[in-house]
Write a protein that holds these residues in place. Structure first.
Motif: not given
Length: 42
Positions: A31-34
């Motif tokens: 999962p990305g930072n967002d």
């Protein structure tokens, strides 16, 4: 030995799944930072 064998088998299954889905890098499935906060399981 049996625990190591089980871990290797699960890793092989995971690698096969990634290959069948066209995942080129583990970075693609992290999962990305967002991403919403929470627990993610691979």
């Amino acid at each position: 030995m049996s625990e190591l064998s089980a871990r290797l088998e699960s890793l092989e299954s995971f690698a096969d799944l990634c290959e069948s889905k066209g995942v080129k890098s583990s970075q693609e499935i992290i999962p990305g930072n967002d991403a919403e906060p929470g627990i993610y399981a691979l």
